[in-house]
Enzyme design. Structure first.
Site, PDB file in Angstrom:
ATOM      1  N   ASP A   1       1.756   2.887   8.327  1.00 27.58           N
ATOM      2  CA  ASP A   1       0.515   2.207   7.949  1.00 27.58           C
ATOM      3  C   ASP A   1       0.745   0.915   7.181  1.00 27.58           C
ATOM      4  O   ASP A   1       0.713   0.886   5.947  1.00 27.58           O
ATOM      5  CB  ASP A   1      -0.362   3.134   7.106  1.00 27.58           C
ATOM      6  CG  ASP A   1      -1.816   2.793   7.387  1.00 27.58           C
ATOM      7  OD1 ASP A   1      -2.682   3.630   7.202  1.00 27.58           O
ATOM      8  OD2 ASP A   1      -2.036   1.645   7.824  1.00 27.58           O
TER       9      ASP A   1
ATOM     10  N   ASN B   1       0.470   7.258   2.899  1.00 25.98           N
ATOM     11  CA  ASN B   1       1.032   6.356   3.927  1.00 25.98           C
ATOM     12  C   ASN B   1       2.483   6.661   4.219  1.00 25.98           C
ATOM     13  O   ASN B   1       3.215   5.800   4.717  1.00 25.98           O
ATOM     14  CB  ASN B   1       0.917   4.901   3.446  1.00 25.98           C
ATOM     15  CG  ASN B   1      -0.517   4.423   3.460  1.00 25.98           C
ATOM     16  OD1 ASN B   1      -1.355   5.024   4.117  1.00 25.98           O
ATOM     17  ND2 ASN B   1      -0.809   3.380   2.720  1.00 25.98           N
TER      18      ASN B   1
ATOM     19  N   THR C   1      -7.914   3.169  -3.105  1.00 21.71           N
ATOM     20  CA  THR C   1      -7.677   3.553  -4.485  1.00 21.71           C
ATOM     21  C   THR C   1      -6.921   2.446  -5.213  1.00 21.71           C
ATOM     22  O   THR C   1      -6.051   1.799  -4.655  1.00 21.71           O
ATOM     23  CB  THR C   1      -6.845   4.847  -4.575  1.00 21.71           C
ATOM     24  OG1 THR C   1      -6.451   4.986  -5.939  1.00 21.71           O
ATOM     25  CG2 THR C   1      -5.580   4.767  -3.714  1.00 21.71           C
TER      26      THR C   1
ATOM     27  N   LYS D   1       1.822   4.621  -0.956  1.00 26.46           N
ATOM     28  CA  LYS D   1       1.275   5.817  -1.608  1.00 26.46           C
ATOM     29  C   LYS D   1       1.564   6.996  -0.693  1.00 26.46           C
ATOM     30  O   LYS D   1       1.839   6.820   0.505  1.00 26.46           O
ATOM     31  CB  LYS D   1      -0.229   5.664  -1.863  1.00 26.46           C
ATOM     32  CG  LYS D   1      -1.045   5.322  -0.649  1.00 26.46           C
ATOM     33  CD  LYS D   1      -2.484   5.013  -1.022  1.00 26.46           C
ATOM     34  CE  LYS D   1      -3.276   4.659   0.226  1.00 26.46           C
ATOM     35  NZ  LYS D   1      -4.521   3.975  -0.059  1.00 26.46           N
TER      36      LYS D   1
ATOM     37  N   ASP E   1       0.843  -1.208   0.000  1.00 22.02           N
ATOM     38  CA  ASP E   1       0.000   0.000   0.000  1.00 22.02           C
ATOM     39  C   ASP E   1       0.871   1.249   0.000  1.00 22.02           C
ATOM     40  O   ASP E   1       0.617   2.183   0.757  1.00 22.02           O
ATOM     41  CB  ASP E   1      -0.925  -0.026   1.228  1.00 22.02           C
ATOM     42  CG  ASP E   1      -2.133   0.871   1.004  1.00 22.02           C
ATOM     43  OD1 ASP E   1      -2.867   1.116   1.971  1.00 22.02           O
ATOM     44  OD2 ASP E   1      -2.316   1.354  -0.130  1.00 22.02           O
TER      45      ASP E   1
END
Ligand SMILES: CC(C)CCNC(=O)Cn1cc(-c2ccc3c(-c4nc5ccccc5[nH]4)n[nH]c3c2)cn1
Length: 264
Positions: free
Chosen positions: A147, A134, A165, A131, A129
């Protein structure tokens, strides 16, 4: 531990579950980010197992570009996480304010991300994840991945549907009906390419729509604006490769001319 040992300061933001507060531990005046999760809320979302796994994963990680989880404790209703305080806050706010980063800054961030991801992959943790939302920024401007809600021990397989997303998901995780739903650390290489694109351009390369998702699978060329340098363009094309086996390994990312030119 009990809460009394912390002075609670301003709210720092809302994580997926619960809120995060600036906090200072009384005895040693240790500043941290205290995250409060409500057990009832976790039960409603059947998220206890995931949170327990995240705690397990993050407690064992020690790296300057990975947000530290110092410890945790709970009372009857809540779970408290003692997280590292990142002095310059959330990276995506810096990105929105700057619209896009100069290539030198983007290259420094990508080098730090590659360093953190090499560490995670050596410990068989796939983040899944990556992005801007995070990523946090430390007091010296260094970035810190936080995260780990979607991280798994490699090799992972896609059990639950992904809520969030699709911008950062690689083709192999969204290909409809693909038989083997196993994937490996190379999903983070795709996300690193998307992150690099977003640092340089200010938006994700494949917008969040089914047609763009299929285009991502057939790898129709994404548009890279002309102001992006040739070296940056070269690295983007070596990370955003549909076949996971074709993506540039992290060691090579750190040795790429675009990265070495701007770092050290
Ligand atoms: C289950 C457990 C292991 C999850 C652990 N990971 C998290 O809770 C992910 N998470 C981190 C945060 C978070 C949010 C903000 C901060 C900040 C912070 N520093 C700031 C400085 C200026 C303005 C805002 C700031 N926020 N430091 N550390 C943080 C940590 C929120 N969710």
């Amino acid at each position: 531990f009990h809460l009394g040992m912390f002075e609670i300061g301003k709210p720092l933001g809302k994580g997926k579950f619960g809120r995060v507060y600036l906090a200072r531990e009384r005895e040693h005046k240790f500043v941290c980010a205290l995250k409060v999760l409500y057990k009832s809320e976790l039960q409603q979302n059947r998220a206890e197992i995931q949170v327990r796994r995240e705690i397990e994963i993050q407690s064992n990680l020690r790296h300057p570009n990975v947000l530290k989880l110092y410890g945790h404790f709970h009372d009857s209703k809540r779970i408290f996480l003692i997280l590292e305080f990142a002095g310059q806050g959330e990276l995506y706010k810096h990105l929105r304010k700057a619209q896009r980063f100069p290539e030198r800054k983007a290259a420094q961030y990508i080098a730090q991300m590659a360093c953190a991801l090499r560490y995670l992959h050596r410990k068989h943790v796939i983040h899944r994840d990556i992005k801007p939302e995070n990523i946090l920024v430390g007091i010296h401007g260094e970035i810190k991945i936080s995260d780990f809600g979607w991280s798994v021990h490699a090799p992972g397989n896609r059990r639950k549907t992904y809520c969030g997303t699709l911008d950062y998901l690689p083709p192999e995780m969204i290909k409809p009906g693909s038989s083997d739903n196993s994937y490996d650390e190379k999903v983070d290489l795709w996300a690193l390419g998307v992150l690099m694109y977003e640092f340089l351009v200010g938006e994700a390369p494949f917008e969040d729509s089914p047609i763009m998702t299929t285009r991502r699978i057939v790898n129709r060329d994404m548009t890279i604006p002309s102001y992006v340098s040739a070296e940056a363009r070269d690295l983007l094309k070596k990370l955003l490769v549909v076949d996971p086996r074709g993506r540039l390994p992290l060691k090579k990312v750190q040795q790429h001319p675009w990265v070495t030119k701007h770092c050290q």
